[in-house]
Write a protein that holds these residues in place. Structure first.
Motif, short mmCIF file in Angstrom:
data_model
loop_
_atom_site.label_atom_id
_atom_site.label_comp_id
_atom_site.label_asym_id
_atom_site.label_seq_id
_atom_site.Cartn_x
_atom_site.Cartn_y
_atom_site.Cartn_z
N UNK A 198 7.89 -38.50 -16.76
CA UNK A 198 8.82 -39.27 -15.94
C UNK A 198 10.23 -38.69 -15.96
N UNK A 199 10.56 -37.96 -17.01
CA UNK A 199 11.85 -37.27 -17.03
C UNK A 199 11.89 -36.20 -15.93
N UNK A 200 10.76 -35.52 -15.73
CA UNK A 200 10.66 -34.54 -14.65
C UNK A 200 10.72 -35.18 -13.29
N UNK A 201 10.04 -36.33 -13.14
CA UNK A 201 10.09 -37.07 -11.88
C UNK A 201 11.51 -37.51 -11.58
N UNK A 202 12.20 -38.00 -12.61
CA UNK A 202 13.58 -38.47 -12.43
C UNK A 202 14.52 -37.32 -12.06
N UNK A 203 14.31 -36.16 -12.71
CA UNK A 203 15.13 -34.98 -12.42
C UNK A 203 14.98 -34.58 -10.95
N UNK A 204 13.74 -34.58 -10.46
CA UNK A 204 13.49 -34.21 -9.06
C UNK A 204 14.03 -35.27 -8.11
N UNK A 205 13.88 -36.54 -8.48
CA UNK A 205 14.38 -37.63 -7.63
C UNK A 205 15.89 -37.49 -7.43
N UNK A 231 1.25 -25.90 -18.20
CA UNK A 231 2.12 -26.70 -17.34
C UNK A 231 2.78 -27.79 -18.16
N UNK A 232 4.06 -27.63 -18.55
CA UNK A 232 4.75 -28.69 -19.30
C UNK A 232 4.80 -29.97 -18.47
N UNK A 233 4.70 -31.11 -19.14
CA UNK A 233 4.67 -32.38 -18.43
C UNK A 233 5.94 -32.63 -17.61
N UNK A 234 7.07 -32.17 -18.12
CA UNK A 234 8.32 -32.36 -17.37
C UNK A 234 8.26 -31.56 -16.06
N UNK A 235 7.74 -30.34 -16.13
CA UNK A 235 7.58 -29.53 -14.94
C UNK A 235 6.58 -30.16 -13.97
N UNK A 236 5.52 -30.73 -14.51
CA UNK A 236 4.51 -31.38 -13.68
C UNK A 236 5.12 -32.54 -12.90
N UNK A 237 5.93 -33.36 -13.58
CA UNK A 237 6.59 -34.47 -12.90
C UNK A 237 7.48 -33.98 -11.77
N UNK A 238 8.24 -32.93 -12.06
CA UNK A 238 9.14 -32.36 -11.06
C UNK A 238 8.34 -31.81 -9.86
N UNK A 283 3.08 -53.93 -18.08
CA UNK A 283 4.39 -54.24 -17.51
C UNK A 283 5.52 -53.74 -18.40
N UNK A 284 5.29 -53.76 -19.69
CA UNK A 284 6.29 -53.20 -20.61
C UNK A 284 6.42 -51.70 -20.41
N UNK A 285 5.27 -51.03 -20.17
CA UNK A 285 5.29 -49.59 -19.92
C UNK A 285 6.04 -49.28 -18.63
N UNK A 286 5.77 -50.05 -17.58
CA UNK A 286 6.46 -49.84 -16.30
C UNK A 286 7.96 -50.00 -16.48
N UNK A 287 8.36 -51.08 -17.16
CA UNK A 287 9.79 -51.31 -17.40
C UNK A 287 10.42 -50.15 -18.17
N UNK A 288 9.70 -49.70 -19.21
CA UNK A 288 10.23 -48.63 -20.08
C UNK A 288 10.41 -47.33 -19.32
N UNK A 289 9.45 -46.99 -18.48
CA UNK A 289 9.48 -45.70 -17.80
C UNK A 289 10.37 -45.69 -16.55
#
Length: 351
Positions: free
Chosen positions: A117-124, A71-78, A18-24
């Motif tokens: 998650x930074x990539x996911x957030x950027x795409x969102x 595949x950079x993780x940020x790109x993967x999230x996006x 739950x701490x991880x979920x909150x953090x991310x």
């Protein structure tokens, strides 16, 4: 004594689930009026009123769908968001929300997930979708990422795969095959690096192809473009598994056949030159390569004048009676039966 300049690594066990979920997820903002409740309860709550909800989900697995060697993780999230948003676009709907689920092994520190998650957030933010929930769990090896996308549309707007009619025009957005060739370039450079880790690749000549592979974009603009042209497609699908495979889906669902014309295929000049470098046939790549995330759709013959000359779309064929089958008409005017080879089969054939 030398200073340790290695990046910080925070063990995920320090935070707990739950701490991880909150953090991310504390960076995600709610922007859609239809999002009544997002992250933080047993389920998200959406209010679409008189709109229809459209939902799709995709699973991305390390070693199957992506290789973290290039595949950079940020790109993967996006890209994970794009893959799912594209499915909503293929229904002629507007994407509004996503959920994100991640299974991760202990080889990944917190900082790696922050990048993802930074990539996911950027795409969102780019696609104006709300992140409203998900799940995290452990994996025995590798990274598994699953995203569910939700969209909205009125009944009149929705387009399915089963509406194509005989004589309808077959139309595609953008260009084809670039993502597959981008993957071939990256795989080649990976092999070079494994032999000589000190080699620095010059990828400038392949920039468009690599971008199409690592950072594709969903065609959210097509819905708006078609609306402005006063065109409603009779059927639609996104190109994730390769053009031939998607054409066969439309034909099967709509109970029609198709003639696809080789000389009408939209190919980027960089694709053509790199296919020559790799000694690959550009038509084969364009038809069977996947992950273009362009939209393939059919329109009535009456819409020809509205579409012709439009730089966003290319008419690549037309639908015929089911008994005629599904064929590629070559530049030499010969007929070749279309087969759903798809991404993996093409890789096996070309390897």
């Amino acid at each position: 004594m030398l200073e340790d300049k290695s990046p910080a690594r925070t063990s995920l066990s320090q935070l707990g689930e739950f701490g991880l979920i909150d953090h991310l997820t504390n960076q995600f903002e709610i922007t859609q009026s239809s999002t009544l409740k997002g992250i933080g309860d047993d389920a998200a709550v959406l209010d679409f009123g008189d709109k229809k909800a459209v939902i799709s989900t995709d699973l991305l697995i390390e070693g199957v769908h992506f290789d973290l060697a290039y595949m950079p993780l940020k790109h993967l999230g996006y890209k994970a968001v794009v893959v799912n948003v594209s499915d909503i676009c293929a229904m002629n709907a507007k994407p509004t929300q996503i959920t994100v689920s991640v299974a991760v092994s202990n080889r990944f520190p917190l900082e790696a997930l922050e990048e993802l998650f930074a990539g996911i957030n950027l795409a969102a933010k780019a696609y104006k979708v709300d992140v409203i929930g998900g799940d995290t769990t452990s994996s025995q090896k590798g990274l598994i990422l699953s995203i569910t996308s939700i969209g909205e549309a009125s009944t009149e707007e929705l387009v399915y795969r089963n509406g194509a009619k005989v004589n309808d025009l077959l139309v595609v957005s953008g260009d084809l095959g670039a993502a597959y060739m981008g993957l071939q370039v990256l795989e080649r450079e990976k092999q070079v690096f494994q032999v000589n880790p000190n080699s620095q690749p010059d990828l400038e000549a392949y920039s468009y192809l690599i971008e199409r592979q690592l950072k594709p974009e969903a065609r959210t603009d097509v819905r708006t473009l078609l609306h402005a042209l006063e065109i409603k497609p009779t059927s639609m699908i996104d190109i994730s598994d390769g053009l031939s495979s998607e054409i066969l889906h439309l034909c099967k669902q709509s109970e029609v056949g198709c003639n696809l014309y080789e000389d009408k295929l939209p190919l980027d000049p960089q694709l053509i030159s790199v296919c020559e470098e790799f000694q690959l046939d550009s038509t084969t790549v364009a038809i069977n390569g996947g992950e273009d995330y362009e939209l393939l759709f059919t329109v009535g013959m009456d819409d020809f004048d509205k579409l012709k000359g439009n730089p966003n779309f290319t008419i690549i064929g037309h639908m015929v009676e089911a008994a005629e089958g599904m064929h590629l008409i070559t530049r030499a005017n010969t007929k070749i039966a279309l087969k759903a080879r798809g991404w993996n089969a093409l890789a096996e054939e070309l390897d």
